[in-house]
Motif scaffolding. Structure first.
Motif, PDB file in Angstrom:
ATOM      1  N   ALA A 118     -14.271  -3.133  -9.869  1.00  0.00           N
ATOM      2  CA  ALA A 118     -13.342  -2.572 -10.969  1.00  0.00           C
ATOM      3  C   ALA A 118     -12.021  -2.286 -10.072  1.00  0.00           C
ATOM      4  CB  ALA A 118     -13.747  -1.030 -11.492  1.00  0.00           C
ATOM      5  N   VAL A 119     -12.125  -1.732  -8.915  1.00  0.00           N
ATOM      6  CA  VAL A 119     -10.981  -1.565  -7.961  1.00  0.00           C
ATOM      7  C   VAL A 119     -10.512  -2.878  -7.820  1.00  0.00           C
ATOM      8  CG1 VAL A 119     -10.196  -0.645  -5.961  1.00  0.00           C
ATOM      9  CG2 VAL A 119     -11.651   0.608  -7.550  1.00  0.00           C
ATOM     10  N   VAL A 120     -11.172  -3.581  -7.200  1.00  0.00           N
ATOM     11  CA  VAL A 120     -10.628  -5.047  -6.920  1.00  0.00           C
ATOM     12  C   VAL A 120     -10.061  -5.681  -7.975  1.00  0.00           C
ATOM     13  CG1 VAL A 120     -11.294  -7.385  -6.214  1.00  0.00           C
ATOM     14  CG2 VAL A 120     -12.389  -5.470  -5.383  1.00  0.00           C
ATOM     15  N   GLU A 121     -10.509  -5.786  -9.227  1.00  0.00           N
ATOM     16  CA  GLU A 121      -9.746  -6.263 -10.334  1.00  0.00           C
ATOM     17  C   GLU A 121      -8.466  -5.532 -10.587  1.00  0.00           C
ATOM     18  OE1 GLU A 121      -9.330  -9.105 -13.396  1.00  0.00           O
ATOM     19  OE2 GLU A 121     -10.975  -8.821 -11.918  1.00  0.00           O
ATOM     20  N   ARG A 122      -8.234  -4.235 -10.348  1.00  0.00           N
ATOM     21  CA  ARG A 122      -7.072  -3.596 -10.648  1.00  0.00           C
ATOM     22  C   ARG A 122      -6.201  -3.962  -9.584  1.00  0.00           C
ATOM     23  NH1 ARG A 122      -5.531   0.807  -8.375  1.00  0.00           N
ATOM     24  NH2 ARG A 122      -7.328   1.495  -7.459  1.00  0.00           N
ATOM     25  N   LEU A 123      -6.464  -4.140  -8.466  1.00  0.00           N
ATOM     26  CA  LEU A 123      -5.587  -4.586  -7.443  1.00  0.00           C
ATOM     27  C   LEU A 123      -4.950  -6.019  -7.495  1.00  0.00           C
ATOM     28  CD1 LEU A 123      -7.463  -2.888  -4.292  1.00  0.00           C
ATOM     29  CD2 LEU A 123      -5.235  -2.112  -5.407  1.00  0.00           C
ATOM     30  N   ARG A 124      -5.896  -7.158  -8.160  1.00  0.00           N
ATOM     31  CA  ARG A 124      -5.674  -8.166  -8.511  1.00  0.00           C
ATOM     32  C   ARG A 124      -4.461  -8.285  -9.467  1.00  0.00           C
ATOM     33  NH1 ARG A 124     -10.763 -11.584  -9.527  1.00  0.00           N
ATOM     34  NH2 ARG A 124      -9.205 -13.481  -9.705  1.00  0.00           N
ATOM     35  N   LYS A 125      -4.762  -7.340 -10.439  1.00  0.00           N
ATOM     36  CA  LYS A 125      -3.626  -7.367 -11.628  1.00  0.00           C
ATOM     37  C   LYS A 125      -2.407  -6.691 -11.316  1.00  0.00           C
ATOM     38  CE  LYS A 125      -7.087  -7.115 -15.374  1.00  0.00           C
ATOM     39  NZ  LYS A 125      -7.486  -6.212 -16.708  1.00  0.00           N
ATOM     40  N   ALA A 169       0.797  -1.159  -0.084  1.00  0.00           N
ATOM     41  CA  ALA A 169      -0.098   0.081  -0.032  1.00  0.00           C
ATOM     42  C   ALA A 169       0.726   1.068  -0.067  1.00  0.00           C
ATOM     43  CB  ALA A 169      -0.809  -0.051   1.198  1.00  0.00           C
ATOM     44  N   GLU A 170       0.367   2.168  -1.028  1.00  0.00           N
ATOM     45  CA  GLU A 170       1.285   3.288  -0.795  1.00  0.00           C
ATOM     46  C   GLU A 170       0.642   4.669  -0.046  1.00  0.00           C
ATOM     47  OE1 GLU A 170       2.334   4.245  -5.135  1.00  0.00           O
ATOM     48  OE2 GLU A 170       1.994   2.098  -5.406  1.00  0.00           O
ATOM     49  N   SER A 171      -0.546   4.341   0.523  1.00  0.00           N
ATOM     50  CA  SER A 171      -1.195   5.418   1.152  1.00  0.00           C
ATOM     51  C   SER A 171      -1.871   4.724   2.455  1.00  0.00           C
ATOM     52  CB  SER A 171      -1.782   6.408   0.619  1.00  0.00           C
ATOM     53  OG  SER A 171      -2.937   5.725  -0.222  1.00  0.00           O
ATOM     54  N   GLU A 172      -2.669   5.430   3.349  1.00  0.00           N
ATOM     55  CA  GLU A 172      -3.417   4.980   4.290  1.00  0.00           C
ATOM     56  C   GLU A 172      -4.551   4.711   3.440  1.00  0.00           C
ATOM     57  OE1 GLU A 172      -3.826   7.865   7.456  1.00  0.00           O
ATOM     58  OE2 GLU A 172      -2.022   7.354   8.445  1.00  0.00           O
ATOM     59  N   ASP A 173      -5.129   5.426   2.527  1.00  0.00           N
ATOM     60  CA  ASP A 173      -6.461   5.410   1.793  1.00  0.00           C
ATOM     61  C   ASP A 173      -6.369   3.869   0.983  1.00  0.00           C
ATOM     62  OD1 ASP A 173      -7.743   7.547   2.814  1.00  0.00           O
ATOM     63  OD2 ASP A 173      -7.163   8.869   1.116  1.00  0.00           O
ATOM     64  N   GLU A 174      -5.210   3.585   0.355  1.00  0.00           N
ATOM     65  CA  GLU A 174      -5.031   2.489  -0.384  1.00  0.00           C
ATOM     66  C   GLU A 174      -4.774   0.907   0.659  1.00  0.00           C
ATOM     67  OE1 GLU A 174      -2.788   0.751  -4.135  1.00  0.00           O
ATOM     68  OE2 GLU A 174      -1.314   1.859  -2.738  1.00  0.00           O
ATOM     69  N   ARG A 175      -4.393   1.351   1.914  1.00  0.00           N
ATOM     70  CA  ARG A 175      -4.749   0.223   2.879  1.00  0.00           C
ATOM     71  C   ARG A 175      -6.043  -0.178   3.078  1.00  0.00           C
ATOM     72  NH1 ARG A 175      -2.223   1.727   8.536  1.00  0.00           N
ATOM     73  NH2 ARG A 175      -0.722   2.706   7.183  1.00  0.00           N
ATOM     74  N   THR A 176      -6.732   0.956   3.309  1.00  0.00           N
ATOM     75  CA  THR A 176      -8.106   0.616   3.599  1.00  0.00           C
ATOM     76  C   THR A 176      -8.823  -0.006   2.531  1.00  0.00           C
ATOM     77  OG1 THR A 176      -8.290   2.544   4.968  1.00  0.00           O
ATOM     78  CG2 THR A 176     -10.480   1.737   4.055  1.00  0.00           C
ATOM     79  N   THR A 177      -8.478   0.243   1.376  1.00  0.00           N
ATOM     80  CA  THR A 177      -8.990  -0.095  -0.206  1.00  0.00           C
ATOM     81  C   THR A 177      -8.367  -1.829  -0.163  1.00  0.00           C
ATOM     82  OG1 THR A 177      -8.853   1.950  -1.130  1.00  0.00           O
ATOM     83  CG2 THR A 177      -9.348   0.028  -2.548  1.00  0.00           C
ATOM     84  N   LEU A 178      -7.251  -2.098   0.005  1.00  0.00           N
ATOM     85  CA  LEU A 178      -6.962  -3.323   0.057  1.00  0.00           C
ATOM     86  C   LEU A 178      -7.697  -4.309   0.821  1.00  0.00           C
ATOM     87  CD1 LEU A 178      -3.006  -2.913  -0.132  1.00  0.00           C
ATOM     88  CD2 LEU A 178      -4.458  -3.409  -1.957  1.00  0.00           C
ATOM     89  N   MET A 179      -7.962  -3.742   2.172  1.00  0.00           N
ATOM     90  CA  MET A 179      -8.723  -4.640   3.058  1.00  0.00           C
ATOM     91  C   MET A 179     -10.277  -4.596   2.341  1.00  0.00           C
ATOM     92  SD  MET A 179      -7.115  -3.631   7.169  1.00  0.00           S
ATOM     93  CE  MET A 179      -7.359  -1.844   6.760  1.00  0.00           C
TER      94      MET A 179
END
Length: 543
Positions: free
Chosen positions: A490-497, A464-474
């Motif tokens: 769509a975000v989940v798919e992007r994070l998987r890739k 994770a590159e920020s606190e916001d991205e940490r939340t998104t990953l969870m």
């Protein structure tokens, strides 16, 4: 100026009890008057309440003293596990509690705190509490348990040494009174080994029954669910194998038990033996027996003993740390130190996690404390040796000279019996505020968590590159919950890739294969078979 006041006061205390002592030995029926003689009002008393071992005779005796004689005590109890630990406060014998773990007494402790029946000094980690025994919480009196003593007070702590050495040493070398309950008193030269020398000990009493010993870490394989097995498969392939984890600790619970029991099956099918999980800091979990027997494990250093594993650890001295007498040697302080600096990975389960990855077992109506999880479950910047797994956690070092980071894995289902396990704010925040604590009782800080595993997948928080991205990953691995709404499909798919999230498909894991057929042992009886009859199922699991 006098510089030996503490020594003189110690002799004064012992003199008050001398008429009840034969050398260092007292009779069990004299324990209460002895305590009333050597424990003074407002003393700091360290009482051995451990994860497994309890100085039950001494704790019951302390709860029986006259509050008119002994009162205002500050109690230092690593694990508040027994009713009389809290009876001390209801009776007015004690006023302040410093502890690390509460376990079965966590609900009562929370209620007593709410009713102002006690004051919490601090909720510590084990290692933190031990450290303060040497600094600003130096005990006046120490109450501990051992297996045997001889007439000179030499102690054999036996199969479960646990906290005893650090509690005794902190007291003995600052002129405090050390009182030990033992199961047996023997003649000189008969002890299997000397774990604590007699000149550290002041008073020995043979208790009327053996000290309490719990099989705290044992989990019945029959109760492992398929969700545990799926999460175990993802953890082995998506974390242990991915990063080449060689040294580790598992916290208490079914998640770790599932991993331990599928290493010899699922792990073997992946060709991972010898490539992961070779060195452990761990109690002698019976769930580890199949992995040991199949040659996965090179060493295990234990915090304490686990009931039923006495004969097995003695017969596997190549794996466990044992004395010349064959008995396991455990030491909670050393094991916490090993877990702090010596291992690559800590894996634990939690009851609640906020949107930044902070987690706690202190929840509404339950003040359970932390035990040792924060010691193992944080990234110590004092580490200087490296390993491939440790180095991989510095994905974006920038100009930092920090070479790596410990892997901290938190496992939890996205939701449970009490609703969503991911919450905007931990219950611990309000509980800490209401208790007047100076800091929030967080078990593991989100900044230290590198991986979160749910039944849906793995979030690689170290990327994770920020606190916001940490939340998104969870959120990506907690779909169908409020935090999951923060990560669209769509975000989940992007994070998987991007490799920041892995679902079972990404790891080539078929959830349909996550069945109990993968468990190397499906019952405690099968663990007995794996051990060649050396493991003995504790009575509490036979009921």
């Amino acid at each position: 100026m006098e510089w030996n006041v503490q020594k003189m006061k110690k002799q004064e205390r012992l003199q008050r009890a001398s008429h009840m002592m034969r050398g260092k030995i007292i009779q069990a029926e004299n324990i209460v008057p002895v305590l009333e003689s050597v424990v003074y009002p407002n003393d700091r008393v360290v009482l051995e309440g451990d994860n497994q071992k309890q100085a039950t005779f001494l704790s019951q005796a302390l709860a029986s003293v006259d509050p008119a004689i002994v009162h205002g005590l500050t109690m230092l109890i690593p694990a508040v596990s027994r009713e009389e630990h809290l009876d001390l406060f209801e009776k007015g014998i004690a006023r302040e509690l410093n502890f690390a773990f509460a376990g079965m007494q966590s609900v009562r402790l929370a209620k007593m705190l709410e009713d102002n029946q006690l004051k919490i000094g601090s909720i510590h980690t084990y290692l933190e509490l031990y450290a303060r025994l040497l600094v600003d919480l130096i005990p006046n009196v120490c109450l501990v348990a051992a297996e045997m003593a001889d007439e000179d007070g030499n102690l054999f702590t036996g199969y479960s040494t646990e906290d005893t050495p650090i509690l005794v040493e902190a007291t003995a070398f600052k002129d405090g009174i050390v009182i030990v309950q033992v199961n047996d008193i023997v003649e000189k030269g008969v002890l299997p080994r000397v774990d604590i020398p007699g000149d550290w000990v002041d008073i020995v009493v043979r208790s009327d029954e053996p000290y309490q010993m719990e099989a705290l870490f044992t989990r019945d394989p029959a109760k492992i669910r398929e969700s545990h097995i799926l999460m175990a498969m993802m953890t082995i392939k998506g974390i242990y194998a991915k990063h080449g984890v060689m040294s580790l600790n598992h916290g208490i619970g079914y998640n770790g038990a599932a991993i331990e029991l599928i290493l010899p099956t699922y792990g073997e099918s992946l060709g991972l033996k010898g490539k992961i999980c070779r060195h452990w800091v761990l109690n002698p979990h019976p769930m580890m027996i199949p992995a040991i027997e199949k040659g996965w494990v090179e060493s295990i250093y234990a915090f304490g003993g686990e009931k039923g594993m006495e004969k097995y650890t003695e017969a596997r001295s190549d794996i466990f740390f044992t004395g010349n007498d064959g008995t396991l040697r455990s030491n909670r302080a050393y094991a916490q130190l090993a877990g702090l600096y010596g291992i690559d990975l800590f894996l634990g389960a939690t009851l609640q996690m906020d949107y930044l990855g902070n987690s706690s077992t202190v929840t509404s109506g339950r003040l359970s404390g932390f035990g040792g999880a924060p010691n193992m479950g944080h990234n110590t910047r004092g580490r200087r040796h490296s390993s491939p797994a440790w180095k991989e956690m510095m994905a974006n070092p920038g100009r930092s000279l920090i070479g790596g980071k410990k892997l901290i894995v938190q496992m939890l289902s996205s939701s449970g019996r009490f609703g969503n396990n991911f919450v905007p704010e931990l219950d611990a925040v309000e509980i800490g505020r209401n208790a007047g604590l100076d800091s929030v009782p967080v078990m593991v800080y989100g900044e230290d968590v590198t991986h979160v595993v749910t039944e849906q997948g793995i979030a690689y928080l170290y990327l994770a590159e920020s606190e916001d991205e940490r939340t998104t990953l969870m959120g990506a691995v907690a779909q169908g919950t409020p935090i999951g709404d923060m990560a669209s499909p769509a975000v989940v798919e992007r994070l998987r890739k991007a490799g920041k999230v892995a679902l079972p498909d990404d790891l080539d894991i078929d959830p349909a294969l996550a069945t109990k057929d993968l468990l190397a042992a499906k019952s405690l009886d099968e663990l007995v078979e794996w051990s060649g009859g050396l493991y003995e199922i504790p009575d509490s699991f036979k009921k």
